[in-house]
Motif scaffolding. Structure first.
Motif, PDB file in Angstrom:
ATOM      1  N   GLY A 218      -9.493  -8.327  13.624  1.00 22.63           N
ATOM      2  CA  GLY A 218      -9.519  -8.864  14.979  1.00 22.63           C
ATOM      3  C   GLY A 218      -8.538 -10.009  15.162  1.00 22.63           C
ATOM      4  O   GLY A 218      -7.887 -10.123  16.200  1.00 22.63           O
ATOM      5  N   ASP A 219      -8.408 -10.843  14.144  1.00 17.22           N
ATOM      6  CA  ASP A 219      -7.438 -11.939  14.163  1.00 17.22           C
ATOM      7  C   ASP A 219      -6.143 -11.417  13.552  1.00 17.22           C
ATOM      8  O   ASP A 219      -6.013 -11.325  12.330  1.00 17.22           O
ATOM      9  N   LEU A 220      -5.183 -11.053  14.399  1.00 19.70           N
ATOM     10  CA  LEU A 220      -3.936 -10.448  13.912  1.00 19.70           C
ATOM     11  C   LEU A 220      -3.195 -11.309  12.910  1.00 19.70           C
ATOM     12  O   LEU A 220      -2.433 -10.807  12.087  1.00 19.70           O
ATOM     13  N   LYS A 221      -3.425 -12.608  12.943  1.00 19.49           N
ATOM     14  CA  LYS A 221      -2.741 -13.501  11.998  1.00 19.49           C
ATOM     15  C   LYS A 221      -3.206 -13.263  10.565  1.00 19.49           C
ATOM     16  O   LYS A 221      -2.575 -13.736   9.630  1.00 19.49           O
ATOM     17  N   LYS A 222      -4.281 -12.518  10.400  1.00 15.10           N
ATOM     18  CA  LYS A 222      -4.798 -12.191   9.068  1.00 15.10           C
ATOM     19  C   LYS A 222      -4.416 -10.767   8.650  1.00 15.10           C
ATOM     20  O   LYS A 222      -4.946 -10.240   7.677  1.00 15.10           O
ATOM     21  N   MET A 223      -3.481 -10.153   9.369  1.00 15.54           N
ATOM     22  CA  MET A 223      -3.016  -8.808   9.037  1.00 15.54           C
ATOM     23  C   MET A 223      -2.420  -8.813   7.634  1.00 15.54           C
ATOM     24  O   MET A 223      -1.726  -9.748   7.243  1.00 15.54           O
ATOM     25  N   SER A 224      -2.701  -7.736   6.868  1.00 13.81           N
ATOM     26  CA  SER A 224      -2.189  -7.649   5.503  1.00 13.81           C
ATOM     27  C   SER A 224      -1.878  -6.194   5.149  1.00 13.81           C
ATOM     28  O   SER A 224      -2.293  -5.269   5.849  1.00 13.81           O
ATOM     29  N   VAL A 225      -1.145  -6.030   4.062  1.00 11.64           N
ATOM     30  CA  VAL A 225      -0.890  -4.696   3.518  1.00 11.64           C
ATOM     31  C   VAL A 225      -1.389  -4.666   2.081  1.00 11.64           C
ATOM     32  O   VAL A 225      -1.448  -5.692   1.410  1.00 11.64           O
ATOM     33  N   ASN A 226      -1.733  -3.472   1.624  1.00 17.06           N
ATOM     34  CA  ASN A 226      -2.209  -3.286   0.258  1.00 17.06           C
ATOM     35  C   ASN A 226      -1.036  -2.839  -0.608  1.00 17.06           C
ATOM     36  O   ASN A 226      -0.673  -1.665  -0.611  1.00 17.06           O
ATOM     37  N   LEU A 227      -0.452  -3.771  -1.337  1.00 19.43           N
ATOM     38  CA  LEU A 227       0.688  -3.448  -2.202  1.00 19.43           C
ATOM     39  C   LEU A 227       0.240  -2.841  -3.528  1.00 19.43           C
ATOM     40  O   LEU A 227       1.066  -2.337  -4.282  1.00 19.43           O
ATOM     41  N   GLN A 228      -1.069  -2.882  -3.798  1.00 19.34           N
ATOM     42  CA  GLN A 228      -1.566  -2.359  -5.065  1.00 19.34           C
ATOM     43  C   GLN A 228      -1.943  -0.875  -4.991  1.00 19.34           C
ATOM     44  O   GLN A 228      -2.113  -0.237  -6.006  1.00 19.34           O
ATOM     45  N   GLY A 229      -2.040  -0.326  -3.773  1.00 17.91           N
ATOM     46  CA  GLY A 229      -2.433   1.075  -3.623  1.00 17.91           C
ATOM     47  C   GLY A 229      -1.457   1.871  -2.784  1.00 17.91           C
ATOM     48  O   GLY A 229      -1.825   2.386  -1.729  1.00 17.91           O
ATOM     49  N   PRO A 230      -0.196   1.987  -3.223  1.00 16.91           N
ATOM     50  CA  PRO A 230       0.796   2.700  -2.399  1.00 16.91           C
ATOM     51  C   PRO A 230       0.501   4.192  -2.250  1.00 16.91           C
ATOM     52  O   PRO A 230      -0.150   4.805  -3.089  1.00 16.91           O
ATOM     53  N   ILE A 231       0.998   4.731  -1.163  1.00 15.88           N
ATOM     54  CA  ILE A 231       0.932   6.161  -0.888  1.00 15.88           C
ATOM     55  C   ILE A 231       2.325   6.715  -1.145  1.00 15.88           C
ATOM     56  O   ILE A 231       3.309   6.206  -0.604  1.00 15.88           O
ATOM     57  N   ILE A 232       2.399   7.722  -1.978  1.00 12.80           N
ATOM     58  CA  ILE A 232       3.674   8.335  -2.354  1.00 12.80           C
ATOM     59  C   ILE A 232       3.729   9.722  -1.715  1.00 12.80           C
ATOM     60  O   ILE A 232       2.850  10.556  -1.960  1.00 12.80           O
ATOM     61  N   ILE A 233       4.751   9.963  -0.898  1.00 14.11           N
ATOM     62  CA  ILE A 233       4.888  11.256  -0.219  1.00 14.11           C
ATOM     63  C   ILE A 233       6.194  11.926  -0.636  1.00 14.11           C
ATOM     64  O   ILE A 233       7.253  11.312  -0.598  1.00 14.11           O
ATOM     65  N   ASN A 234       6.064  13.180  -1.021  1.00 14.64           N
ATOM     66  CA  ASN A 234       7.216  14.032  -1.312  1.00 14.64           C
ATOM     67  C   ASN A 234       7.516  14.746   0.004  1.00 14.64           C
ATOM     68  O   ASN A 234       6.800  15.670   0.391  1.00 14.64           O
ATOM     69  N   ILE A 235       8.544  14.283   0.717  1.00 16.66           N
ATOM     70  CA  ILE A 235       8.818  14.818   2.050  1.00 16.66           C
ATOM     71  C   ILE A 235       9.345  16.257   2.027  1.00 16.66           C
ATOM     72  O   ILE A 235       9.250  16.960   3.028  1.00 16.66           O
TER      73      ILE A 235
ATOM     74  N   LEU B 185      11.536  10.932  -1.668  1.00 17.00           N
ATOM     75  CA  LEU B 185      10.442   9.970  -1.830  1.00 17.00           C
ATOM     76  C   LEU B 185      10.244   9.118  -0.584  1.00 17.00           C
ATOM     77  O   LEU B 185      11.195   8.548  -0.048  1.00 17.00           O
ATOM     78  N   LEU B 186       9.001   9.049  -0.124  1.00 16.73           N
ATOM     79  CA  LEU B 186       8.617   8.137   0.946  1.00 16.73           C
ATOM     80  C   LEU B 186       7.427   7.339   0.428  1.00 16.73           C
ATOM     81  O   LEU B 186       6.414   7.929   0.037  1.00 16.73           O
ATOM     82  N   VAL B 187       7.570   6.022   0.404  1.00 21.24           N
ATOM     83  CA  VAL B 187       6.494   5.149  -0.055  1.00 21.24           C
ATOM     84  C   VAL B 187       5.953   4.388   1.149  1.00 21.24           C
ATOM     85  O   VAL B 187       6.712   3.808   1.927  1.00 21.24           O
ATOM     86  N   LEU B 188       4.633   4.409   1.297  1.00 23.96           N
ATOM     87  CA  LEU B 188       3.963   3.681   2.365  1.00 23.96           C
ATOM     88  C   LEU B 188       2.820   2.868   1.773  1.00 23.96           C
ATOM     89  O   LEU B 188       2.321   3.199   0.690  1.00 23.96           O
ATOM     90  N   VAL B 189       2.420   1.827   2.488  1.00 22.99           N
ATOM     91  CA  VAL B 189       1.247   1.054   2.097  1.00 22.99           C
ATOM     92  C   VAL B 189       0.314   0.964   3.294  1.00 22.99           C
ATOM     93  O   VAL B 189       0.760   1.012   4.445  1.00 22.99           O
ATOM     94  N   THR B 190      -0.976   0.850   3.013  1.00 19.93           N
ATOM     95  CA  THR B 190      -1.945   0.762   4.100  1.00 19.93           C
ATOM     96  C   THR B 190      -1.925  -0.639   4.699  1.00 19.93           C
ATOM     97  O   THR B 190      -1.659  -1.629   4.025  1.00 19.93           O
ATOM     98  N   VAL B 191      -2.205  -0.690   5.999  1.00 18.81           N
ATOM     99  CA  VAL B 191      -2.198  -1.940   6.747  1.00 18.81           C
ATOM    100  C   VAL B 191      -3.625  -2.244   7.191  1.00 18.81           C
ATOM    101  O   VAL B 191      -4.305  -1.378   7.733  1.00 18.81           O
TER     102      VAL B 191
END
Length: 154
Positions: free
Chosen positions: A103-120, A93-99
């Motif tokens: 333009g303002d890097l201080k507003k960088m976020s990740v989407n914890l509600q839409g994870p990507i699940i990869i079967n390696i 299992l590999l779990v990733l989230v989108t980032v």
């Protein structure tokens, strides 16, 4: 296989690195084949990686390990939602989230509600929507990443 990408230029992707999303990704159901790219010098543990579409070479989505910014991230997911990713085990299992990188890097976020699940092992993946309101779509990460950078002495 060689592809011309918008971000990385021409790159070579070996067949065993291709990850297939049977149903595509959220918002882009027609994109089904991807490769996970990262800085070779930093290895697979590099912070932000890119999920590069092989169906649309101009599309690459920044992703990262959610545990880097939320160590207790553990969404509950129905097994039937994972079916398209094959036989998932703790070892494959590999779990990733989108980032989101505005333009303002201080507003960088990740989407914890839409994870990507990869079967390696099987090179299959899916993206889901977590039905838990405690995981936001825009979880701010800039300060967390800066603090981690400071601790690592980078």
């Amino acid at each position: 296989m060689k592809i011309e990408t918008k971000i990385f230029g021409e790159i070579e992707i070996s067949e065993e690195k291709i990850v297939t999303f049977q149903d595509g990704i959220i918002g882009f159901p027609e994109m089904k084949r991807f490769a996970l790219l990262h800085d070779e010098e930093r290895g697979a543990g590099a912070g932000i990686r890119f999920l590069q579409s092989l169906d649309e070479p101009g599309f690459a989505m920044p992703v990262m390990d959610p545990l880097v910014v939320k160590p207790d991230y553990d969404p509950e997911v129905d097994d039937e939602l994972l079916a398209s990713a094959g036989d998932i085990t703790a070892e494959n299992l590999l779990v990733l989230v989108t980032v989101s990188i505005p333009g303002d890097l201080k507003k960088m976020s990740v989407n914890l509600q839409g994870p990507i699940i990869i079967n390696i092992d099987e090179h299959k993946a899916c993206q889901l929507i977590v039905e838990n309101s405690s995981y936001p779509v825009k979880f701010p990460v800039y300060d967390i990443l800066q603090a981690a950078k400071g601790k690592a002495g980078v």
